[in-house]
Enzyme design. Structure first.
Site, PDB file in Angstrom:
ATOM      1  CD  GLN A 145      -2.872  -1.254   0.433  1.00  0.00           C
ATOM      2  OE1 GLN A 145      -3.503  -0.246   0.121  1.00  0.00           O
ATOM      3  NE2 GLN A 145      -3.094  -2.440  -0.110  1.00  0.00           N
TER       4      GLN A 145
ATOM      5  N   PRO B 262       0.818   5.324   0.519  1.00  0.00           N
ATOM      6  CG  PRO B 262       1.720   6.056   2.528  1.00  0.00           C
ATOM      7  CD  PRO B 262       1.993   5.153   1.364  1.00  0.00           C
TER       8      PRO B 262
ATOM      9  CG  LEU C 165       0.142  14.217   0.240  1.00  0.00           C
ATOM     10  CD1 LEU C 165      -0.873  15.330  -0.035  1.00  0.00           C
ATOM     11  CD2 LEU C 165       0.809  14.480   1.581  1.00  0.00           C
ATOM     12  N   GLY C 166       2.599  12.018  -0.760  1.00  0.00           N
ATOM     13  CA  GLY C 166       3.975  11.867  -0.280  1.00  0.00           C
ATOM     14  C   GLY C 166       4.684  13.204  -0.287  1.00  0.00           C
ATOM     15  CG  LEU C 167       8.533  15.656   1.552  1.00  0.00           C
ATOM     16  CD1 LEU C 167       7.772  16.986   1.600  1.00  0.00           C
ATOM     17  CD2 LEU C 167       9.444  15.523   2.771  1.00  0.00           C
ATOM     18  N   GLY C 168       7.536  15.450  -1.864  1.00  0.00           N
ATOM     19  CA  GLY C 168       8.450  15.620  -2.991  1.00  0.00           C
ATOM     20  C   GLY C 168       9.767  16.201  -2.503  1.00  0.00           C
TER      21      GLY C 168
ATOM     22  CG  ASP D 204       9.054  11.235  -5.721  1.00  0.00           C
ATOM     23  OD1 ASP D 204       8.770  10.138  -6.229  1.00  0.00           O
ATOM     24  OD2 ASP D 204       9.651  12.152  -6.333  1.00  0.00           O
TER      25      ASP D 204
ATOM     26  CE1 TYR E 226      14.356  14.978  -8.945  1.00  0.00           C
ATOM     27  CE2 TYR E 226      13.421  14.014  -6.962  1.00  0.00           C
ATOM     28  CZ  TYR E 226      13.307  14.349  -8.297  1.00  0.00           C
ATOM     29  OH  TYR E 226      12.142  14.061  -8.961  1.00  0.00           O
TER      30      TYR E 226
ATOM     31  CE  LYS F 254      10.873  10.271  -9.322  1.00  0.00           C
ATOM     32  NZ  LYS F 254      11.291  11.271  -8.308  1.00  0.00           N
TER      33      LYS F 254
ATOM     34  CG  HIS G 295      14.212  10.836 -13.264  1.00  0.00           C
ATOM     35  ND1 HIS G 295      14.960  11.239 -12.187  1.00  0.00           N
ATOM     36  CD2 HIS G 295      13.216  11.752 -13.369  1.00  0.00           C
ATOM     37  CE1 HIS G 295      14.440  12.346 -11.676  1.00  0.00           C
ATOM     38  NE2 HIS G 295      13.386  12.679 -12.377  1.00  0.00           N
TER      39      HIS G 295
END
Ligand code: A2P
Length: 317
Positions: free
Chosen positions: A11, A13, A15-18, A43, A48, A77, A110
């Site tokens: 599962q 969630p 909504l995640g944090l970018g 994420d 990054y 990614k 990506h």
């Protein structure tokens, strides 16, 4: 929080944090704060450049008893310089090392864009390889190997058009379970939402808030500011919520997962609390009406003179 189901009943969630554009100096605190607030989905991406700081925050949060590894959903990614079957596992291992993890919940290609290894940032035609010379199907074999080795529990892609997904589905032993693309009220992606629903592929929305913190070089002149949209501002004011919350609720109600980036505690909390907002079908339709069918992240940085990638062949439009 609402979750989306993956194979083996895992599962995610919704909504995640970018973490794209979260500076190294800020992301550690932001992730620690977010996990304390209840975020369970992060994420990330190798490109990054901040996976080490995120790994530190995850590892400390687990040690402090804030969260367990099993409660977390972590995505990363494969960067463009690691396409090709044999390059996937080493690239994934580098992200795992950075993140101080034994496995990822989700690993994504990506971009459908290949650089000649080890080129990190391709700017000239000779630094790119076309997808005819470096087929996605070959890279996908490496992604499938990652699942077989238990290094990634799920695999998917980013920035794939319907055409590229169709091609990939024909060459997959393990189906891509998710496509991460730009999706927001100015770029609503109706056809892709419908295609993915029909093919059991989840969608994840990046740049949900319009990514106004992108570097200047990635911005078009006079681009519209999503969070300043008059219709959205009026509706948000009527509902006594912020425009960001309105957008996040709208994306979520379309069954699409969403990863707003923030490094600010108030906005982290505001975004997290958007999961409790419910919009009526009339409100959903008002937001639908602001569509401009316009990308903020248009991929033009890959369309170099005489190179194999163009805006048209990148998006198949
Ligand atoms: P900050 O990190 O200072 O909060 P996107 O997720 O579309 O890439 O957008 C990220 C941008 O939106 C960042 O500049 C981020 O700034 C800002 N942002 C994040 N959450 C909110 C919010 N609730 N209200 C306004 N701006 C926000």
């Amino acid at each position: 929080m609402q979750t989306l189901s993956f194979p083996n009943n895992r599962q995610m969630p919704i909504l995640g944090l970018g973490t794209w554009k979260s500076d190294k100096g800020e992301v550690y605190t932001a992730v620690k704060e977010a996990l304390k607030m209840g975020y369970r989905h992060l994420d990330c991406a190798f490109i990054y450049g901040n996976e080490k700081e995120i790994g530190q925050a995850i590892s400390e949060s687990i040690a402090e008893g804030v969260v367990t590894r099993e409660e977390l959903w972590v995505t990363s990614k494969l960067w463009n310089n690691s396409h090709g079957k044999d390059n996937v596992i080493p690239a994934l291992q580098k992200s795992l090392e950075n993140l101080q993890l034994d496995y990822l919940d989700l690993y994504l290609i990506h971009w459908p864009v290949a650089f000649k290894p080890p080129v990190f940032s391709a700017m000239r035609a000779q630094q790119f390889t076309s997808l005819a010379d470096q087929p996605i199907a070959d890279t996908w074999l490496g992604m499938e190997e990652a699942v077989e080795k238990g290094l990634a529990h799920n695999i998917g892609v980013c920035n794939f058009s319907i055409k590229k997904l169709d091609d990939l589905l024909q060459h997959s032993k393990i189906m891509p379970s998710l496509n991460q693309v730009e999706l927001n009220p100015y770029f609503q992606q109706d056809a892709l939402v419908e295609y993915c629903q029909q093919n059991n592929i989840h969608l994840m929305a990046y740049s949900p808030l319009g990514s106004s913190d992108r570097p200047a070089g990635l911005k078009a002149k006079d681009e519209p500011v999503l969070l300043d949209d008059a219709v959205l501002k009026d509706l948000a004011a009527q509902k006594k919520i912020s425009v960001a919350q309105l957008i996040l609720a709208w994306i979520r109600q379309r069954g699409v997962s969403v990863i707003p980036k923030s490094v600010n505690p108030d906005r982290l909390k505001q975004n997290f609390e958007s999961v409790n907002i419910i919009l009526s079908s009339e409100e959903m339709n008002m937001i639908k009406s602001v569509n401009k069918n316009r990308r903020y992240v248009d991929g033009s940085f890959f369309a170099v003179p005489d190179g194999p990638y163009t805006i048209e062949n990148l998006w198949d439009e």
